[in-house]
Design an enzyme around this catalytic site. Sequence first.
Site, PDB file in Angstrom:
ATOM      1  N   ASP A 109      32.595  71.617  40.151  1.00 53.82           N
ATOM      2  CA  ASP A 109      33.482  70.482  40.385  1.00 53.82           C
ATOM      3  C   ASP A 109      33.406  69.568  39.174  1.00 53.82           C
ATOM      4  O   ASP A 109      32.404  69.541  38.463  1.00 53.82           O
ATOM      5  CB  ASP A 109      33.000  69.671  41.599  1.00 53.82           C
ATOM      6  N   MET A 110      34.462  68.778  38.960  1.00 54.07           N
ATOM      7  CA  MET A 110      34.393  67.773  37.900  1.00 54.07           C
ATOM      8  C   MET A 110      34.294  66.399  38.550  1.00 54.07           C
ATOM      9  O   MET A 110      35.136  66.036  39.368  1.00 54.07           O
ATOM     10  CB  MET A 110      35.631  67.855  37.006  1.00 54.07           C
ATOM     11  N   GLN A 139      40.556  67.891  34.863  1.00 52.38           N
ATOM     12  CA  GLN A 139      41.394  66.868  35.516  1.00 52.38           C
ATOM     13  C   GLN A 139      42.567  66.447  34.628  1.00 52.38           C
ATOM     14  O   GLN A 139      42.359  65.936  33.522  1.00 52.38           O
ATOM     15  CB  GLN A 139      40.530  65.642  35.822  1.00 52.38           C
ATOM     16  N   ARG A 160      39.974  75.585  37.058  1.00 49.83           N
ATOM     17  CA  ARG A 160      40.701  74.998  38.192  1.00 49.83           C
ATOM     18  C   ARG A 160      41.314  73.682  37.703  1.00 49.83           C
ATOM     19  O   ARG A 160      40.594  72.779  37.286  1.00 49.83           O
ATOM     20  CB  ARG A 160      39.723  74.716  39.345  1.00 49.83           C
ATOM     21  N   LYS A 163      44.530  67.101  39.568  1.00 49.52           N
ATOM     22  CA  LYS A 163      45.025  65.848  38.980  1.00 49.52           C
ATOM     23  C   LYS A 163      43.854  64.910  38.666  1.00 49.52           C
ATOM     24  O   LYS A 163      43.854  64.214  37.670  1.00 49.52           O
ATOM     25  CB  LYS A 163      46.002  65.168  39.936  1.00 49.52           C
ATOM     26  N   HIS A 204      48.411  69.778  45.965  1.00 47.51           N
ATOM     27  CA  HIS A 204      49.274  69.875  47.158  1.00 47.51           C
ATOM     28  C   HIS A 204      50.667  69.403  46.825  1.00 47.51           C
ATOM     29  O   HIS A 204      51.478  69.166  47.707  1.00 47.51           O
ATOM     30  CB  HIS A 204      48.710  69.007  48.292  1.00 47.51           C
ATOM     31  N   ARG A 265      37.349  59.381  48.910  1.00 47.95           N
ATOM     32  CA  ARG A 265      38.317  59.793  47.869  1.00 47.95           C
ATOM     33  C   ARG A 265      39.620  60.257  48.513  1.00 47.95           C
ATOM     34  O   ARG A 265      40.704  59.985  48.006  1.00 47.95           O
ATOM     35  CB  ARG A 265      37.720  60.901  46.981  1.00 47.95           C
ATOM     36  N   ARG A 266      39.492  60.941  49.658  1.00 49.86           N
ATOM     37  CA  ARG A 266      40.718  61.408  50.344  1.00 49.86           C
ATOM     38  C   ARG A 266      41.511  60.222  50.883  1.00 49.86           C
ATOM     39  O   ARG A 266      42.726  60.222  50.866  1.00 49.86           O
ATOM     40  CB  ARG A 266      40.378  62.373  51.503  1.00 49.86           C
TER      41      ARG A 266
HETATM   42  P1  FDA Z   1      49.266  64.086  44.914  1.00 52.89           P
HETATM   43  O1  FDA Z   1      48.175  63.100  45.038  1.00 52.89           O
HETATM   44  O2  FDA Z   1      50.461  63.732  44.117  1.00 52.89           O
HETATM   45  O3  FDA Z   1      49.678  64.559  46.371  1.00 52.89           O
HETATM   46  C1  FDA Z   1      50.749  65.457  46.597  1.00 52.89           C
HETATM   47  C2  FDA Z   1      50.955  65.525  48.100  1.00 52.89           C
HETATM   48  O4  FDA Z   1      49.810  66.100  48.731  1.00 52.89           O
HETATM   49  C3  FDA Z   1      51.125  64.175  48.779  1.00 52.89           C
HETATM   50  O5  FDA Z   1      52.437  63.747  48.731  1.00 52.89           O
HETATM   51  C4  FDA Z   1      50.637  64.479  50.175  1.00 52.89           C
HETATM   52  O6  FDA Z   1      51.640  65.154  50.903  1.00 52.89           O
HETATM   53  C5  FDA Z   1      49.516  65.452  49.957  1.00 52.89           C
HETATM   54  N1  FDA Z   1      48.188  64.791  49.830  1.00 52.89           N
HETATM   55  C6  FDA Z   1      47.479  64.596  48.690  1.00 52.89           C
HETATM   56  N2  FDA Z   1      46.299  64.017  48.958  1.00 52.89           N
HETATM   57  C7  FDA Z   1      46.264  63.819  50.284  1.00 52.89           C
HETATM   58  C8  FDA Z   1      45.301  63.274  51.174  1.00 52.89           C
HETATM   59  N3  FDA Z   1      44.138  62.801  50.739  1.00 52.89           N
HETATM   60  N4  FDA Z   1      45.589  63.236  52.496  1.00 52.89           N
HETATM   61  C9  FDA Z   1      46.757  63.724  52.959  1.00 52.89           C
HETATM   62  N5  FDA Z   1      47.711  64.267  52.169  1.00 52.89           N
HETATM   63  C10 FDA Z   1      47.471  64.319  50.850  1.00 52.89           C
HETATM   64  N6  FDA Z   1      39.306  66.177  41.934  1.00 52.89           N
HETATM   65  C11 FDA Z   1      38.354  65.908  41.009  1.00 52.89           C
HETATM   66  O7  FDA Z   1      38.380  64.839  40.393  1.00 52.89           O
HETATM   67  N7  FDA Z   1      37.350  66.823  40.791  1.00 52.89           N
HETATM   68  C12 FDA Z   1      37.291  68.019  41.424  1.00 52.89           C
HETATM   69  O8  FDA Z   1      36.377  68.813  41.193  1.00 52.89           O
HETATM   70  C13 FDA Z   1      38.322  68.319  42.366  1.00 52.89           C
HETATM   71  N8  FDA Z   1      38.330  69.509  43.034  1.00 52.89           N
HETATM   72  C14 FDA Z   1      39.435  69.843  43.790  1.00 52.89           C
HETATM   73  C15 FDA Z   1      39.562  71.131  44.302  1.00 52.89           C
HETATM   74  C16 FDA Z   1      40.715  71.489  44.967  1.00 52.89           C
HETATM   75  C17 FDA Z   1      40.841  72.879  45.493  1.00 52.89           C
HETATM   76  C18 FDA Z   1      41.775  70.541  45.135  1.00 52.89           C
HETATM   77  C19 FDA Z   1      43.047  70.912  45.834  1.00 52.89           C
HETATM   78  C20 FDA Z   1      41.629  69.268  44.672  1.00 52.89           C
HETATM   79  C21 FDA Z   1      40.465  68.898  44.009  1.00 52.89           C
HETATM   80  N9  FDA Z   1      40.323  67.606  43.520  1.00 52.89           N
HETATM   81  C22 FDA Z   1      39.319  67.356  42.603  1.00 52.89           C
HETATM   82  C23 FDA Z   1      41.188  66.514  44.000  1.00 52.89           C
HETATM   83  C24 FDA Z   1      42.380  66.273  43.090  1.00 52.89           C
HETATM   84  O9  FDA Z   1      41.956  65.734  41.872  1.00 52.89           O
HETATM   85  C25 FDA Z   1      43.389  65.299  43.737  1.00 52.89           C
HETATM   86  O10 FDA Z   1      42.766  64.070  43.916  1.00 52.89           O
HETATM   87  C26 FDA Z   1      43.963  65.779  45.071  1.00 52.89           C
HETATM   88  O11 FDA Z   1      44.220  67.149  45.032  1.00 52.89           O
HETATM   89  C27 FDA Z   1      45.301  65.046  45.380  1.00 52.89           C
HETATM   90  O12 FDA Z   1      46.218  65.288  44.364  1.00 52.89           O
HETATM   91  P2  FDA Z   1      47.460  66.314  44.464  1.00 52.89           P
HETATM   92  O13 FDA Z   1      47.391  67.216  43.281  1.00 52.89           O
HETATM   93  O14 FDA Z   1      47.456  67.002  45.748  1.00 52.89           O
HETATM   94  O15 FDA Z   1      48.735  65.427  44.225  1.00 52.89           O
END
Ligand code: FDA
Length: 284
Positions: A109-110, A139, A160, A163, A204, A265-266
């Site tokens: 993870d980062m 990221q 991986r 964002k 997502h 964070r979520r």
């Molecule tokens: P964005 O935030 O633009 O969301 C797109 C859509 O996804 C939203 O419109 C909504 O529908 C849905 N969504 C997103 N987040 C949601 C939430 N919390 N609750 C409900 N719906 C939501 N980060 C990091 O800094 N270090 C890491 O190691 C990781 N590892 C990691 C692994 C995996 C498999 C994933 C999918 C994500 C991570 N992340 C992470 C988290 C990542 O950096 C980011 O914060 C989240 O994925 C949300 O960003 P999106 O790319 O989904 O886009």
Amino acid sequence: MRLITLLAGRYVAGDTLRDELRAVRRLNLRGMAATCDFLGENVLKKGRAEKATRSYIRILESLHLHHSDANISVKLSQLGLDIDESFCKKNMEQILARARELNNFVWLDMESSAYTDRAISMYKFFAHNYKKHLGICIQAYLRRSESDIKGLISLHPNIRLVKGAYKESSQLSFPQKKDVDDNYRHLAKLLLTSGPGLIALATHDERIVHDLIGWMKKNKIHANRVEFQMLYGIRKDLQQKLAKAGYKVRIYTPFGRQWFPYFYRRLRERKENLFFALKSLFHR
Ligand code: FDA
């Protein structure tokens, strides 16, 4: 009802390895793979980092025993990076050695930008010996990430792309969401054209997923070059849609008692999540 179920139940499989294995089995039955995350970070006691190391080894062994389609993801700060880098390296090596024996895979993870340099050098340190068993998260919100990717390319890294989930200064990261999204697309295309190992598109964001699939088709890049990764409990509809369409989908599935930082964070990613969390506390 336990607090974890009440608040974080949407995002976390449960407290125990048993809960985790159950969640992994459900995902596998629905045609998706998983990544197991044993929750915990910023560990400052050696004993806790060693315990986390043993837990990860146990997870790998359980996944093997149950023939699960799942790997693991670790945070270096959980394995003792804040205590001593060589101690953390030793823990990491134990996990990697077991992963290799069991033909499994470890994602790094980062964490926040305070760890980026150290995570990348840890990856570089192990990449040669554990080429097929180790990947690193990059990221898109960090301004440095393009140069980090270019610095890793000669190692044919497994990457991986996310964002980014931590609060960072505008000196280090793009403050506007649009710029983060543009950089995500840019870095994904850079990865897809520069020939690393496994590319995990972890988002997502349906529009980005859709655009990148279209771009890959146009550029005759086969879908088996990538896997789509999403978080447990988020955009289940999109997860299922991609899996049904034949894409490799992997769900990052956390478990354990140290769920609060992950849950926070979520919540921060979407303000309305706070409302749903509070509502679940009062309307049962
Ligand atoms: P964005 O935030 O633009 O969301 C797109 C859509 O996804 C939203 O419109 C909504 O529908 C849905 N969504 C997103 N987040 C949601 C939430 N919390 N609750 C409900 N719906 C939501 N980060 C990091 O800094 N270090 C890491 O190691 C990781 N590892 C990691 C692994 C995996 C498999 C994933 C999918 C994500 C991570 N992340 C992470 C988290 C990542 O950096 C980011 O914060 C989240 O994925 C949300 O960003 P999106 O790319 O989904 O886009």
